[in-house]
Scaffold this motif. Structure first.
Motif, PDB file in Angstrom:
ATOM      1  N   MET A   1       0.882  -1.225   0.181  1.00  0.00           N
ATOM      2  CA  MET A   1      -0.164   0.370  -0.366  1.00  0.00           C
ATOM      3  C   MET A   1       1.054   1.056   0.156  1.00  0.00           C
ATOM      4  O   MET A   1       0.844   2.058  -0.966  1.00  0.00           O
ATOM      5  CB  MET A   1      -0.617   0.281   1.015  1.00  0.00           C
ATOM      6  CG  MET A   1      -2.023  -0.659   1.581  1.00  0.00           C
ATOM      7  SD  MET A   1      -3.004  -0.823  -0.013  1.00  0.00           S
ATOM      8  CE  MET A   1      -3.853   0.521   0.270  1.00  0.00           C
ATOM      9  N   GLU A   2       1.934   1.214   0.667  1.00  0.00           N
ATOM     10  CA  GLU A   2       3.012   2.388   0.848  1.00  0.00           C
ATOM     11  C   GLU A   2       3.259   2.688  -0.335  1.00  0.00           C
ATOM     12  O   GLU A   2       3.831   3.939  -1.180  1.00  0.00           O
ATOM     13  CB  GLU A   2       3.987   2.089   2.120  1.00  0.00           C
ATOM     14  CG  GLU A   2       3.462   2.057   2.893  1.00  0.00           C
ATOM     15  CD  GLU A   2       2.997   3.485   4.130  1.00  0.00           C
ATOM     16  OE1 GLU A   2       3.070   4.900   2.832  1.00  0.00           O
ATOM     17  OE2 GLU A   2       2.112   3.263   4.123  1.00  0.00           O
ATOM     18  N   LYS A   3       3.661   1.456  -1.850  1.00  0.00           N
ATOM     19  CA  LYS A   3       4.102   1.358  -2.797  1.00  0.00           C
ATOM     20  C   LYS A   3       3.940   2.447  -4.067  1.00  0.00           C
ATOM     21  O   LYS A   3       3.381   2.656  -4.667  1.00  0.00           O
ATOM     22  CB  LYS A   3       4.983   0.245  -3.388  1.00  0.00           C
ATOM     23  CG  LYS A   3       5.748  -0.242  -2.542  1.00  0.00           C
ATOM     24  CD  LYS A   3       7.451   0.402  -2.596  1.00  0.00           C
ATOM     25  CE  LYS A   3       8.996  -0.687  -1.948  1.00  0.00           C
ATOM     26  NZ  LYS A   3       9.985   0.848  -2.206  1.00  0.00           N
ATOM     27  N   LEU A   4       2.044   1.639  -3.627  1.00  0.00           N
ATOM     28  CA  LEU A   4       0.979   2.391  -4.449  1.00  0.00           C
ATOM     29  C   LEU A   4       0.541   3.349  -4.086  1.00  0.00           C
ATOM     30  O   LEU A   4       0.322   4.838  -5.292  1.00  0.00           O
ATOM     31  CB  LEU A   4      -0.832   1.275  -4.065  1.00  0.00           C
ATOM     32  CG  LEU A   4      -0.246   0.061  -4.549  1.00  0.00           C
ATOM     33  CD1 LEU A   4      -1.433  -0.492  -3.856  1.00  0.00           C
ATOM     34  CD2 LEU A   4      -0.445  -0.377  -6.019  1.00  0.00           C
ATOM     35  N   LYS A   5       1.317   4.242  -2.825  1.00  0.00           N
ATOM     36  CA  LYS A   5       0.677   5.041  -2.934  1.00  0.00           C
ATOM     37  C   LYS A   5       1.830   6.860  -3.584  1.00  0.00           C
ATOM     38  O   LYS A   5       1.163   7.750  -3.562  1.00  0.00           O
ATOM     39  CB  LYS A   5       0.540   6.148  -1.624  1.00  0.00           C
ATOM     40  CG  LYS A   5      -0.456   5.838  -0.758  1.00  0.00           C
ATOM     41  CD  LYS A   5      -0.041   5.547   0.942  1.00  0.00           C
ATOM     42  CE  LYS A   5      -1.613   4.987   1.500  1.00  0.00           C
ATOM     43  NZ  LYS A   5      -1.298   5.376   3.299  1.00  0.00           N
ATOM     44  N   GLU A   6       2.861   6.546  -3.695  1.00  0.00           N
ATOM     45  CA  GLU A   6       3.790   6.371  -4.475  1.00  0.00           C
ATOM     46  C   GLU A   6       3.796   6.841  -5.977  1.00  0.00           C
ATOM     47  O   GLU A   6       4.066   7.343  -6.634  1.00  0.00           O
ATOM     48  CB  GLU A   6       4.955   6.169  -4.271  1.00  0.00           C
ATOM     49  CG  GLU A   6       5.643   6.205  -2.683  1.00  0.00           C
ATOM     50  CD  GLU A   6       7.078   4.915  -2.552  1.00  0.00           C
ATOM     51  OE1 GLU A   6       7.908   4.659  -3.316  1.00  0.00           O
ATOM     52  OE2 GLU A   6       7.465   4.954  -1.332  1.00  0.00           O
ATOM     53  N   PRO A   8       0.917   7.460  -9.901  1.00  0.00           N
ATOM     54  CA  PRO A   8       0.324   8.199 -10.106  1.00  0.00           C
ATOM     55  C   PRO A   8      -1.238   7.668 -10.050  1.00  0.00           C
ATOM     56  O   PRO A   8      -0.818   6.119 -10.698  1.00  0.00           O
ATOM     57  CB  PRO A   8       0.351   8.966 -11.195  1.00  0.00           C
ATOM     58  CG  PRO A   8       1.785   8.534 -11.756  1.00  0.00           C
ATOM     59  CD  PRO A   8       2.025   7.783 -10.121  1.00  0.00           C
ATOM     60  N   PRO A   9      -2.326   6.998 -10.415  1.00  0.00           N
ATOM     61  CA  PRO A   9      -3.220   6.730 -11.325  1.00  0.00           C
ATOM     62  C   PRO A   9      -2.762   5.960 -12.935  1.00  0.00           C
ATOM     63  O   PRO A   9      -2.336   6.742 -13.017  1.00  0.00           O
ATOM     64  CB  PRO A   9      -5.023   7.494 -11.258  1.00  0.00           C
ATOM     65  CG  PRO A   9      -4.496   8.424  -9.949  1.00  0.00           C
ATOM     66  CD  PRO A   9      -2.973   9.036  -9.717  1.00  0.00           C
ATOM     67  N   GLU A  42      -7.845  -1.495  -4.981  1.00  0.00           N
ATOM     68  CA  GLU A  42      -6.938  -0.245  -4.798  1.00  0.00           C
ATOM     69  C   GLU A  42      -5.610  -0.757  -6.293  1.00  0.00           C
ATOM     70  O   GLU A  42      -5.041   0.081  -6.828  1.00  0.00           O
ATOM     71  CB  GLU A  42      -6.194  -0.643  -4.264  1.00  0.00           C
ATOM     72  CG  GLU A  42      -6.952   0.036  -2.214  1.00  0.00           C
ATOM     73  CD  GLU A  42      -6.448   1.555  -2.429  1.00  0.00           C
ATOM     74  OE1 GLU A  42      -5.789   2.226  -2.353  1.00  0.00           O
ATOM     75  OE2 GLU A  42      -7.444   1.272  -0.856  1.00  0.00           O
ATOM     76  N   VAL A  53      -2.724   0.571 -10.691  1.00  0.00           N
ATOM     77  CA  VAL A  53      -2.925   1.628  -9.910  1.00  0.00           C
ATOM     78  C   VAL A  53      -4.430   1.962 -10.349  1.00  0.00           C
ATOM     79  O   VAL A  53      -4.721   2.711 -11.500  1.00  0.00           O
ATOM     80  CB  VAL A  53      -1.995   2.605  -9.399  1.00  0.00           C
ATOM     81  CG1 VAL A  53      -2.352   3.179  -8.360  1.00  0.00           C
ATOM     82  CG2 VAL A  53      -1.266   2.624  -9.047  1.00  0.00           C
ATOM     83  N   GLU A  55      -7.421   4.096 -10.557  1.00  0.00           N
ATOM     84  CA  GLU A  55      -8.511   5.487 -10.079  1.00  0.00           C
ATOM     85  C   GLU A  55      -9.022   5.459  -9.048  1.00  0.00           C
ATOM     86  O   GLU A  55     -10.623   5.204  -8.839  1.00  0.00           O
ATOM     87  CB  GLU A  55      -8.956   6.118 -10.746  1.00  0.00           C
ATOM     88  CG  GLU A  55      -8.353   6.758 -12.329  1.00  0.00           C
ATOM     89  CD  GLU A  55      -8.423   7.249 -13.638  1.00  0.00           C
ATOM     90  OE1 GLU A  55      -8.385   8.578 -13.727  1.00  0.00           O
ATOM     91  OE2 GLU A  55      -9.330   6.637 -14.643  1.00  0.00           O
ATOM     92  N   LYS A  56      -9.649   6.703  -7.862  1.00  0.00           N
ATOM     93  CA  LYS A  56     -10.483   6.952  -6.649  1.00  0.00           C
ATOM     94  C   LYS A  56     -11.463   6.819  -7.724  1.00  0.00           C
ATOM     95  O   LYS A  56     -11.626   8.493  -8.149  1.00  0.00           O
ATOM     96  CB  LYS A  56      -9.922   7.446  -5.719  1.00  0.00           C
ATOM     97  CG  LYS A  56      -8.427   7.435  -5.247  1.00  0.00           C
ATOM     98  CD  LYS A  56      -8.782   5.923  -4.352  1.00  0.00           C
ATOM     99  CE  LYS A  56      -7.580   5.602  -4.073  1.00  0.00           C
ATOM    100  NZ  LYS A  56      -7.197   4.447  -3.321  1.00  0.00           N
TER     101      LYS A  56
END
Length: 229
Positions: A1-6, A8-9, A42, A53, A55-56
């Protein structure tokens, strides 16, 4: 999850082999983790292209509540905006006349809007209403005002609705407005609203990019006074 936050969508994620080496785990473990992240929204898997990744997504509650777009988006701390594409009066086609229970070729008010959430196009919506219901409809500024709020001022409100959702391919016009490729999957949401006396007053066709929106609904067990033998 930390890697994904780095990332962009819609960024591609590392391969399963790279993830195994990075975290020192087996491939089945990596696959299980990716499946759980996909189920949680996610990640998104595109057949033939890979895993990306996600998109929200905008969560639409129209399947559950009679709620307007602005109110729904604002409750999610998102910034909603609207662009009016068409606001006119046309003769009712056979299909629209049947849905609204009016005569074919009778005057129907058509309102077509492109909805944005945080600056991104999220929904192309076309509403059809009997013009005789409210002849002031063409005068309103629906880029700034909710259709339901406007109708409420005239004593017109939705009492119940028949709604459905299905997946279809975007045509050229839908793709252009929603900033997606032609034939991309879109969610078609249809609603027929009725007033308290049972009169149909609004037929709506809303199209959402399939990977940008999610519909939520809550289901209850109906109360049963007595059990059947």
């Amino acid at each position: 999850m930390e890697k994904l936050k780095e990332l962009p969508p819609l960024s591609p994620i590392p391969s399963e082999r790279e993830l195994c080496d990075t975290f020192g785990v087996s491939r089945p473990t990596v696959r299980r983790a990716l499946e759980e992240l996909e189920n949680d929204g996610e990640l998104v898997r595109l057949p033939g292209k890979g895993t990306f990744v996600a998109e929200k997504k905008y969560v639409d509650h129209a399947m559950q509540w009679s709620i307007g777009f602005y109110e729904d988006a604002s409750m999610q701390n998102k910034a909603p905006t609207t662009k009016v594409l068409q606001q006119t009066i046309v003769p009712a086609t056979a299909e629209i006349a049947k849905r609204l229970a009016v005569q074919q070729d009778s005057e129907v008010f058509v309102l077509e809007r492109l909805r944005f959430v945080d600056g991104e196009p999220i929904c192309l919506v076309t509403s059809y209403l009997p013009y005789a219901l409210c002849t002031d409809l063409p005068k309103a500024n629906f880029a700034e005002q909710s259709l339901y709020a406007f109708l409420k001022e005239y004593g017109i409100a939705i009492h119940r609705a028949k709604r459905s959702i299905e997946v279809k391919q975007a045509n050229v016009t839908e793709a252009a407005y929603l900033s997606i490729e032609k034939d991309s999957p879109i969610v078609l949401f249809q609603s027929l609203g009725f007033m308290k006396d049972g009169t149909p007053f609004e037929y709506v066709r809303s199209r959402y990019p399939a990977y940008k929106a999610r519909f939520e609904n809550e289901v209850f067990q109906p109360a049963v006074e007595s059990e059947l033998p």
